[in-house]
Design a protein around this motif. Structure first.
Motif: not given
Length: 314
Positions: A40-41, A69, A168, A171-172, A175, A225, A230-231, A234
């Motif tokens: 990850w990630p 992923y 989440d 990060l989104e 990204t 991504f 990302f969920t 995570i």
């Protein structure tokens, strides 16, 4: 630098109730499977330097984007990402190709999955090669509970569990910046900043150290991504305590021949008890940080191929 256009095209394989996006090299070497498991990630693309070297050495190289992923399935339920499901995907992948067992290679969270897979399905794992993350001893307390006591609520493993959805979203929203700031090498040592490390990285204007990836390589991760979010990845963290319970009754000793590759400058700690739980382990230390197989691709390939040769496997 690696040209992403040289990376193999993927196929979607239906296994274990999901579809996995799988990349292959060396199909001509049917009968000698080696399965590479990203962390990850990350993404299957993180093994781009190892795939041709292993194929040239006579292996059928199988590299899935694991659930959550890339273009693989992203189930909605958090519990669909526990170690039973993640290892079940890999077993079903072996079945799909008609293999009884394989050598499994894992980096970071991929290593956690390979350790768990080997405990749950020992007869399907021939040899183990793990990078960065050593065997995690199953202590008296569930892992997240233990980490919260020792490292506090801002430690990212704990934060992911106690504040679902918060990281989440950050990060989104960021990204490209998050991945640019994360994939670095030769970072200066310093005291960790207050707050949650991954959110800090996503918000930081200026990255530390040097870039690990070319712009073209980074673009592969960013694009993946931006599509997947990302969920899913995570959610692997959100099953740590569930995994602790799922592994309660298995024999904790791994008997398979094992190679453990550490980066000397990795923030992940080396294990002092590795030999107790993995008696047939050989250890290699490389002068690098966390992203071992991408930062030191030639050295990683040499270490893996030399060890496989010593096992009589090349």
């Amino acid at each position: 630098m690696f040209n992403p256009t040289n990376f193999p095209k993927s196929t979607l394989v239906s296994v274990n109730g999901v579809e996995l996006e799988v990349f292959e090299a060396g199909r001509r070497n049917a009968g000698k499977p080696i399965v590479l498991c990203h962390g990850w990630p990350e993404h299957a693309f993180s093994w781009r330097h190892q795939m041709p070297a292993l194929a040239a050495a006579g292996y059928h190289v199988i590299v899935p984007n694991q659930r959550g992923y890339g273009n693989s399935s992203r189930p909605a339920e958090v519990t669909d990402y526990d170690i039973a499901h993640l290892s079940g995907d890999l077993i079903a992948l072996l079945d799909h190709y008609g293999y009884e067992d394989a050598t499994f290679v894992g980096h970071d969270w991929g290593a956690m999955v390979v350790w768990g897979l080997t405990l749950l399905h020992p007869n399907r794992v021939d040899k183990v090669i793990n990078l960065s993350l050593p065997y995690q001893e199953r202590g008296e307390k569930p892992w997240i509970e233990f980490m919260e006591e020792i490292l506090g609520g801002d430690f990212y493993f704990v934060h992911f569990n106690r504040q679902p959805g918060v990281a989440d979203a950050v990060l989104e929203e960021n990204t490209s910046r998050f991945l640019r700031n994360l994939y670095r090498k030769n970072e200066p040592l310093g005291e960790p900043a207050p707050g949650m490390a991954m959110i800090n990285l996503a918000n930081a204007e200026t990255p530390l150290g040097e870039p690990l990836l070319s712009d073209n390589e980074l673009a592969v991760f960013v694009s993946a991504f931006e599509t997947s979010g990302f969920t899913g990845g995570i959610n692997w963290y959100r099953n740590l305590d569930r995994n602790w319970r799922l592994l309660a009754d298995v024999n904790p000793i791994i008997q398979q021949p094992t190679l453990m590759i550490y980066g000397d400058r990795d923030a992940v700690s080396k294990s002092e008890s590795l030999k107790e739980f993995v008696p047939n382990v050989d250890v290699v230390n490389l002068d690098c940080g966390h992203w071992i197989q991408q930062e030191k691709p030639e050295e990683t390939n040499q270490a893996i191929l030399k060890w496989l040769e010593q096992q009589g496997a090349v």
